[in-house]
Write an enzyme that holds these catalytic residues in place. Structure first.
Site, PDB file in Angstrom:
ATOM      1  N   ASN A 215       6.626   0.652 -15.475  1.00 45.34           N
ATOM      2  CA  ASN A 215       7.625  -0.400 -15.549  1.00 45.34           C
ATOM      3  C   ASN A 215       7.876  -0.884 -16.975  1.00 45.34           C
ATOM      4  O   ASN A 215       8.989  -1.268 -17.318  1.00 45.34           O
ATOM      5  CB  ASN A 215       7.193  -1.575 -14.662  1.00 45.34           C
ATOM      6  CG  ASN A 215       8.372  -2.351 -14.142  1.00 45.34           C
ATOM      7  OD1 ASN A 215       9.427  -1.785 -13.868  1.00 45.34           O
ATOM      8  ND2 ASN A 215       8.217  -3.655 -14.007  1.00 45.34           N
TER       9      ASN A 215
ATOM     10  N   ARG B 290      10.283  -4.241  -8.772  1.00 46.36           N
ATOM     11  CA  ARG B 290       9.457  -4.569  -9.924  1.00 46.36           C
ATOM     12  C   ARG B 290      10.272  -5.390 -10.913  1.00 46.36           C
ATOM     13  O   ARG B 290      11.475  -5.160 -11.071  1.00 46.36           O
ATOM     14  CB  ARG B 290       8.956  -3.293 -10.602  1.00 46.36           C
ATOM     15  CG  ARG B 290       8.077  -2.418  -9.708  1.00 46.36           C
ATOM     16  CD  ARG B 290       7.539  -1.240 -10.503  1.00 46.36           C
ATOM     17  NE  ARG B 290       6.668  -0.409  -9.677  1.00 46.36           N
ATOM     18  CZ  ARG B 290       7.081   0.683  -9.043  1.00 46.36           C
ATOM     19  NH1 ARG B 290       8.335   1.047  -9.116  1.00 46.36           N
ATOM     20  NH2 ARG B 290       6.233   1.395  -8.328  1.00 46.36           N
TER      21      ARG B 290
ATOM     22  N   PRO C  57       0.040   1.474 -13.854  1.00 46.91           N
ATOM     23  CA  PRO C  57      -0.238   1.802 -15.250  1.00 46.91           C
ATOM     24  C   PRO C  57       0.770   2.804 -15.804  1.00 46.91           C
ATOM     25  O   PRO C  57       1.406   3.546 -15.074  1.00 46.91           O
ATOM     26  CB  PRO C  57      -1.636   2.403 -15.194  1.00 46.91           C
ATOM     27  CG  PRO C  57      -1.726   2.991 -13.829  1.00 46.91           C
ATOM     28  CD  PRO C  57      -0.969   2.037 -12.947  1.00 46.91           C
ATOM     29  N   GLU C  58       0.884   2.792 -17.120  1.00 50.39           N
ATOM     30  CA  GLU C  58       1.732   3.756 -17.799  1.00 50.39           C
ATOM     31  C   GLU C  58       0.932   5.035 -18.047  1.00 50.39           C
ATOM     32  O   GLU C  58      -0.306   5.044 -18.031  1.00 50.39           O
ATOM     33  CB  GLU C  58       2.209   3.172 -19.126  1.00 50.39           C
ATOM     34  CG  GLU C  58       2.764   1.767 -19.036  1.00 50.39           C
ATOM     35  CD  GLU C  58       4.146   1.687 -18.402  1.00 50.39           C
ATOM     36  OE1 GLU C  58       4.946   2.616 -18.595  1.00 50.39           O
ATOM     37  OE2 GLU C  58       4.424   0.685 -17.722  1.00 50.39           O
TER      38      GLU C  58
ATOM     39  N   LYS D 208       0.339   9.988 -13.643  1.00 54.15           N
ATOM     40  CA  LYS D 208      -0.487   8.800 -13.436  1.00 54.15           C
ATOM     41  C   LYS D 208      -1.667   9.086 -12.513  1.00 54.15           C
ATOM     42  O   LYS D 208      -2.321   8.171 -12.027  1.00 54.15           O
ATOM     43  CB  LYS D 208       0.369   7.677 -12.863  1.00 54.15           C
ATOM     44  CG  LYS D 208       1.502   7.264 -13.796  1.00 54.15           C
ATOM     45  CD  LYS D 208       2.281   6.123 -13.209  1.00 54.15           C
ATOM     46  CE  LYS D 208       3.444   5.762 -14.113  1.00 54.15           C
ATOM     47  NZ  LYS D 208       4.196   4.612 -13.576  1.00 54.15           N
TER      48      LYS D 208
END
Length: 266
Positions: free
Chosen positions: A165, A252, A2-3, A51
């Site tokens: 990402n 990724r 997650p961002e 995060k």
């Protein structure tokens, strides 16, 4: 993964549901915490750090969790059907008289002394959405290894905390460089803009249910390059490309426009 904006939203939901209330149900479903019982303790707050999520309880205890790729925390009202996944994926249940927080597929779940939180998050760089944000320090961290690829440097939470990402690909597009460009070769004016631009994007999306980096709301136009291959670049029309980036063990998918983003590519 997650961002940072998504983690802050999750922290806000948990804090609103739990903070100031006494735990009436406690079930931590990982072997090392199987005998831990938090019932009777008051939840003091839920704080995001990059995060990471830190749920603090009276008595000096903190439940540290990290969502990584697939984890999530859901909040349910009494009698509401739990819908975050099958029961065997539940790793944590923290309930009060009014709400129940359920953690699904949490790869990191540990109980710490609140005084020892630094052992879990002390390695992180300045938090883009946190009170410790320091743009100058973030830039120094990013440029400390000039040979490192721009995309990998942005993802390294030790440099600055909160970029995932999606933002990695979008930031590289907005700065006009491929994610594989050694960050030390980025022109000084572009490098100096990176921390402020990253913060601007996360700040703009911290309250939004649907993330956008373009300012547009149409589903297919919210992001400049991420997830768009092989559709045309929103700026120049060139087909967006994609390739994996990473050390092989944590590669990724990465997206870029070969016209708008000059520089090395795989």
């Amino acid at each position: 993964m997650p961002e940072g904006d998504s983690v802050h939203q999750a922290a806000r939901r948990l804090h609103t549901a739990l903070a100031g209330h006494t735990v009436t149900r406690s079930d931590l479903r990982v072997p090392k915490l199987a005998t831990v019982d938090l019932t009777g303790r008051t939840v003091l707050d839920v704080t995001p750090r990059g995060k990471h999520l830190l749920t603090r309880f009276e008595g000096g205890l903190t439940l540290h969790s990290h969502l990584r790729m697939d984890g999530s925390w859901r909040v349910y009202a009494p009698g509401e059907r739990w819908s975050g996944g099958p029961g065997h994926q539940i790793r944590a249940i923290i309930g009060t008289a009014d709400r129940t927080a359920v953690g699904y597929r949490l790869p990191v779940l540990e109980l710490l002394r609140t005084a020892d939180e630094h052992k879990a998050v002390g390695h992180l760089g300045p938090d883009l959405l946190g009170p410790d944000w320091d743009a100058d320090q973030a830039l120094r961290n990013l440029l400390a290894a000039p040979e490192r690829a721009l995309g990998e440097a942005l993802l390294d939470q030790r440099n600055l905390a909160g970029i995932g990402n999606i933002y990695k690909s979008e930031l590289c597009f907005l700065i006009g460089a491929t994610p594989w460009l050694p960050i030390g070769e980025l022109p000084a004016d572009k490098a100096s803009r990176l921390p402020a631009l990253a913060k601007k994007l996360l700040e703009a999306n911290r309250e939004r249910p649907a993330r956008t980096t373009t300012g547009r709301t149409r589903t297919d136009q919210r992001l400049y390059v991420y997830g768009r291959a092989p559709r045309p670049c929103l700026r120049c029309g060139t087909p967006v490309r994609t390739a994996d980036q990473g050390d092989g063990s944590r590669s990724r998918p990465t997206y870029w426009c070969p016209t708008c983003q000059p520089g090395p590519t795989p």
